[in-house]
Write a protein that holds these residues in place. Structure first.
Motif, PDB file in Angstrom:
ATOM      1  N   ILE A 132     -88.435 -28.914 -46.303  1.00 55.38           N
ATOM      2  CA  ILE A 132     -89.648 -28.361 -45.707  1.00 55.38           C
ATOM      3  C   ILE A 132     -90.504 -29.518 -45.212  1.00 55.38           C
ATOM      4  CG2 ILE A 132     -91.739 -26.998 -46.084  1.00 55.38           C
ATOM      5  CD1 ILE A 132     -90.247 -25.530 -48.308  1.00 55.38           C
ATOM      6  N   VAL A 133     -90.782 -29.531 -43.920  1.00 56.59           N
ATOM      7  CA  VAL A 133     -91.587 -30.566 -43.287  1.00 56.59           C
ATOM      8  C   VAL A 133     -92.861 -29.944 -42.751  1.00 56.59           C
ATOM      9  CG1 VAL A 133     -91.704 -32.260 -41.422  1.00 56.59           C
ATOM     10  CG2 VAL A 133     -89.559 -31.927 -42.667  1.00 56.59           C
ATOM     11  N   ARG A 134     -94.005 -30.576 -43.054  1.00 56.90           N
ATOM     12  CA  ARG A 134     -95.286 -30.104 -42.522  1.00 56.90           C
ATOM     13  C   ARG A 134     -95.839 -31.138 -41.548  1.00 56.90           C
ATOM     14  NH1 ARG A 134     -98.028 -25.895 -45.147  1.00 56.90           N
ATOM     15  NH2 ARG A 134    -100.013 -26.744 -44.426  1.00 56.90           N
ATOM     16  N   THR A 135     -96.261 -30.648 -40.382  1.00 51.19           N
ATOM     17  CA  THR A 135     -96.929 -31.484 -39.397  1.00 51.19           C
ATOM     18  C   THR A 135     -98.363 -30.985 -39.252  1.00 51.19           C
ATOM     19  OG1 THR A 135     -96.400 -30.116 -37.463  1.00 51.19           O
ATOM     20  CG2 THR A 135     -94.713 -31.679 -38.202  1.00 51.19           C
ATOM     21  N   GLU A 136     -99.058 -31.456 -38.204  1.00 52.26           N
ATOM     22  CA  GLU A 136    -100.433 -30.995 -38.000  1.00 52.26           C
ATOM     23  C   GLU A 136    -100.507 -29.504 -37.720  1.00 52.26           C
ATOM     24  OE1 GLU A 136     -98.925 -33.444 -36.285  1.00 52.26           O
ATOM     25  OE2 GLU A 136    -100.333 -35.009 -35.659  1.00 52.26           O
ATOM     26  N   THR A 137     -99.461 -28.959 -37.121  1.00 52.05           N
ATOM     27  CA  THR A 137     -99.537 -27.569 -36.645  1.00 52.05           C
ATOM     28  C   THR A 137     -98.410 -26.683 -37.126  1.00 52.05           C
ATOM     29  OG1 THR A 137     -98.333 -28.193 -34.633  1.00 52.05           O
ATOM     30  CG2 THR A 137    -100.745 -28.267 -34.544  1.00 52.05           C
ATOM     31  N   GLU A 138     -97.351 -27.251 -37.731  1.00 52.23           N
ATOM     32  CA  GLU A 138     -96.173 -26.449 -38.054  1.00 52.23           C
ATOM     33  C   GLU A 138     -95.623 -26.744 -39.443  1.00 52.23           C
ATOM     34  OE1 GLU A 138     -93.972 -25.937 -33.735  1.00 52.23           O
ATOM     35  OE2 GLU A 138     -93.601 -27.757 -34.894  1.00 52.23           O
ATOM     36  N   GLU A 139     -94.938 -25.752 -39.981  1.00 50.94           N
ATOM     37  CA  GLU A 139     -94.129 -25.928 -41.180  1.00 50.94           C
ATOM     38  C   GLU A 139     -92.688 -25.657 -40.773  1.00 50.94           C
ATOM     39  OE1 GLU A 139     -95.246 -24.647 -45.364  1.00 50.94           O
ATOM     40  OE2 GLU A 139     -93.680 -23.190 -44.882  1.00 50.94           O
ATOM     41  N   ILE A 140     -91.838 -26.664 -40.880  1.00 52.72           N
ATOM     42  CA  ILE A 140     -90.458 -26.574 -40.412  1.00 52.72           C
ATOM     43  C   ILE A 140     -89.526 -26.555 -41.617  1.00 52.72           C
ATOM     44  CG2 ILE A 140     -88.691 -27.634 -38.960  1.00 52.72           C
ATOM     45  CD1 ILE A 140     -91.104 -29.172 -37.624  1.00 52.72           C
ATOM     46  N   THR A 141     -88.778 -25.469 -41.764  1.00 51.60           N
ATOM     47  CA  THR A 141     -87.872 -25.311 -42.903  1.00 51.60           C
ATOM     48  C   THR A 141     -86.433 -25.397 -42.429  1.00 51.60           C
ATOM     49  OG1 THR A 141     -89.451 -23.871 -44.042  1.00 51.60           O
ATOM     50  CG2 THR A 141     -87.172 -23.819 -44.812  1.00 51.60           C
ATOM     51  N   THR A 142     -85.667 -26.284 -43.043  1.00 46.89           N
ATOM     52  CA  THR A 142     -84.241 -26.415 -42.754  1.00 46.89           C
ATOM     53  C   THR A 142     -83.462 -26.002 -43.989  1.00 46.89           C
ATOM     54  OG1 THR A 142     -84.663 -28.272 -41.253  1.00 46.89           O
ATOM     55  CG2 THR A 142     -82.410 -27.990 -42.037  1.00 46.89           C
ATOM     56  N   MET A 143     -82.513 -25.090 -43.808  1.00 44.06           N
ATOM     57  CA  MET A 143     -81.751 -24.557 -44.940  1.00 44.06           C
ATOM     58  C   MET A 143     -80.264 -24.536 -44.606  1.00 44.06           C
ATOM     59  SD  MET A 143     -84.178 -21.296 -45.917  1.00 44.06           S
ATOM     60  CE  MET A 143     -83.267 -20.963 -47.415  1.00 44.06           C
ATOM     61  N   ALA A 144     -79.434 -24.748 -45.626  1.00 45.51           N
ATOM     62  CA  ALA A 144     -77.981 -24.660 -45.466  1.00 45.51           C
ATOM     63  C   ALA A 144     -77.454 -23.617 -46.446  1.00 45.51           C
ATOM     64  CB  ALA A 144     -77.333 -26.012 -45.719  1.00 45.51           C
ATOM     65  N   ASN A 145     -76.584 -22.730 -45.982  1.00 43.87           N
ATOM     66  CA  ASN A 145     -76.014 -21.720 -46.878  1.00 43.87           C
ATOM     67  C   ASN A 145     -74.748 -22.255 -47.527  1.00 43.87           C
ATOM     68  OD1 ASN A 145     -73.945 -21.494 -44.987  1.00 43.87           O
ATOM     69  ND2 ASN A 145     -74.854 -19.704 -43.991  1.00 43.87           N
ATOM     70  N   LYS A 146     -74.079 -21.416 -48.313  1.00 45.00           N
ATOM     71  CA  LYS A 146     -72.899 -21.854 -49.060  1.00 45.00           C
ATOM     72  C   LYS A 146     -71.754 -22.250 -48.142  1.00 45.00           C
ATOM     73  CE  LYS A 146     -73.959 -19.148 -53.192  1.00 45.00           C
ATOM     74  NZ  LYS A 146     -73.490 -18.075 -54.115  1.00 45.00           N
ATOM     75  N   ARG A 147     -71.747 -21.722 -46.920  1.00 50.94           N
ATOM     76  CA  ARG A 147     -70.686 -22.062 -45.964  1.00 50.94           C
ATOM     77  C   ARG A 147     -71.010 -23.331 -45.178  1.00 50.94           C
ATOM     78  NH1 ARG A 147     -71.517 -16.653 -45.456  1.00 50.94           N
ATOM     79  NH2 ARG A 147     -72.721 -16.926 -43.538  1.00 50.94           N
ATOM     80  N   GLY A 148     -72.169 -23.927 -45.473  1.00 48.73           N
ATOM     81  CA  GLY A 148     -72.534 -25.147 -44.781  1.00 48.73           C
ATOM     82  C   GLY A 148     -73.241 -24.936 -43.467  1.00 48.73           C
ATOM     83  N   GLU A 149     -73.561 -23.696 -43.136  1.00 49.09           N
ATOM     84  CA  GLU A 149     -74.265 -23.398 -41.897  1.00 49.09           C
ATOM     85  C   GLU A 149     -75.738 -23.765 -42.049  1.00 49.09           C
ATOM     86  OE1 GLU A 149     -71.502 -19.520 -40.694  1.00 49.09           O
ATOM     87  OE2 GLU A 149     -73.489 -19.251 -41.607  1.00 49.09           O
ATOM     88  N   ILE A 150     -76.261 -24.523 -41.101  1.00 49.97           N
ATOM     89  CA  ILE A 150     -77.637 -25.006 -41.177  1.00 49.97           C
ATOM     90  C   ILE A 150     -78.516 -24.244 -40.198  1.00 49.97           C
ATOM     91  CG2 ILE A 150     -79.137 -27.013 -40.895  1.00 49.97           C
ATOM     92  CD1 ILE A 150     -76.717 -28.777 -41.529  1.00 49.97           C
ATOM     93  N   LYS A 151     -79.636 -23.739 -40.718  1.00 49.30           N
ATOM     94  CA  LYS A 151     -80.588 -23.013 -39.881  1.00 49.30           C
ATOM     95  C   LYS A 151     -81.976 -23.625 -40.049  1.00 49.30           C
ATOM     96  CE  LYS A 151     -78.147 -18.593 -39.942  1.00 49.30           C
ATOM     97  NZ  LYS A 151     -78.262 -17.130 -40.218  1.00 49.30           N
TER      98      LYS A 151
END
Length: 405
Positions: free
Chosen positions: A77-96
């Motif tokens: 989870i990355v926070r900037t001045e205007t956004e919260e950006i969440t990067t997640m990977a599931n059990k199959r390795g797919e990144i969203k």
């Protein structure tokens, strides 16, 4: 501009990639630096038992996140001045990646001829907080009183330690907390209750989690004052009681046990209560650990004991005894189903009593080999010292108690 980043849920090869089995990385913009250096960041790398610090440039932070988000760490989870950006990977390795707009922006440092120290605390200077105002830490305009800044910093640091635990999905989702079934917290040795009120504000106002909090202390006048303040602030979810930790009993379930500066063996009784009641998390800063210190006084400086050189100097014996005591406590908590970290609570320049024992109940059961290894380490230390320790004696005198293992 990145302000904070949290990477968690490490992959199986995290230790191979980064050199240690880190479970979480927290990164934040270091606004205490002079303005010309404020593209530098501070990072804490956490293992099960330790925390390591590093400094990064903005470019290094960006490179680290790009390389490890969704791969080495499945959540970021990355926070900037205007956004919260969440990067997640599931059990199959797919990144969203998900992006959420946030209102307002973190406070930037101001320059008025000297460098103001501004940090993104959980409780922000400039935003009035009722309990801080009533306790004389903050003015009604939200400005931190200069003489109380260390206390303000201490409160925020403690809340950060709690926030690390409550960020765990398993911790919060294992029980659906509601007004009828709130998170149950007890603060042993609550004193003037700076941190008790901070915890109440954190869960009720910041996390929006229903919580019921009890403060226990020996001083009746202090407890009365805290109860009056809770009533004045409209904190119906708080109660304060006069009592001794060793004698305290309650039929309520207990989710979190807090014990800050409970003197000598009082800390052991607080930890014993937490384990007996299967608490999900423990936050303890021990104080005045005389028990082992007094036993080690019998070691003469001219003896053949491996500790004779330490025992020769009272201040070294005192600190060594405190470290040994906390090591034994940590091993005992591990043996009773907890993941334990010993962390620095506040700077050494303020007080030498700065070790926080943070223990979180394991979701699964530790292997017998891990438990036996812990027992071996602890028993070896106790045998070498030739001493006894209260928590160890309590646990071994009550083998019939089911401790959630």
């Amino acid at each position: 501009m990145i302000f904070t980043a949290v990477l968690s849920k490490p992959s199986k090869n995290c230790a191979e990639i980064l050199g240690r089995a880190y479970i979480k990385v927290r990164i934040w913009k270091n606004t205490s630096l002079p303005i010309k250096k404020q593209n530098e960041f501070h990072a804490e790398f956490f293992t099960d038992k330790q925390a390591f610090q590093k400094n990064f440039s903005l470019e290094q932070v960006q490179e680290f996140i790009e390389k490890h988000a969704g791969t080495t760490f499945k959540n970021c989870i990355v926070r900037t001045e205007t956004e919260e950006i969440t990067t997640m990977a599931n059990k199959r390795g797919e990144i969203k990646t998900f992006t959420k707009k946030i209102s307002g922006c973190p406070q930037e440092p101001k320059f008025t001829g000297s460098f103001n120290r501004v940090k993104q605390h959980i409780l922000q200077e400039g935003t009035p907080v009722p309990f801080l105002i009533e306790l004389g830490i903050m003015t009604r305009e939200g400005k931190v009183v200069a003489q109380k800044y260390d206390k303000f910093r201490q409160i925020n640091r403690f809340l950060e330690f709690i926030d690390d635990v409550t960020e765990s999905v398993e911790f919060l989702n294992s029980t659906p907390y509601t007004a009828e079934n709130p998170l149950q917290i007890i603060d042993f040795g609550s004193g003037k209750s700076y941190l008790t009120f901070a915890i109440q504000h954190f869960f009720s106002e910041v996390k929006k989690i229903p919580a019921s909090i009890t403060g226990l202390d020996l001083k009746e006048d202090v407890i009365q004052n805290c109860a009056k303040l809770a009533d004045k602030l409209g904190c119906a979810n708080m109660e304060f009681k006069v009592g001794n930790i060793a004698d305290y009993k309650s039929e309520k379930k207990t989710d979190i046990v807090v014990s800050l500066h409970a003197c000598d063996t009082a800390t052991d009784f607080a930890l014993d209560y937490a384990v007996k009641h299967n608490a999900k998390a423990i936050f303890s800063v021990p104080c005045c650990q005389h028990e082992i210190n007094m036993q080690l006084e019998k070691i003469k400086p001219d003896s053949k004991s491996p500790f004779a050189s330490i025992m020769k100097y009272g201040i070294l014996r005192e600190r060594f005894s405190a470290l040994a005591t906390d090591a034994i406590r940590a091993e005992l908590l591990e043996q009773n189903g907890y993941t334990v970290q010993l962390l620095e609570f506040i700077d050494m320049s303020h007080t030498p009593k700065n070790i926080l024992i943070r223990a979180v109940k394991n979701q699964g059961k530790k292997s017998e080999a891990q438990t036996e290894a812990s027992k071996c380490r602890m028993n070896s230390l106790i045998e070498q010292l030739g001493c006894s320790q209260t928590l160890e004696k309590i646990f071994h005198s009550q083998p019939h108690i089911e401790r959630g293992l």
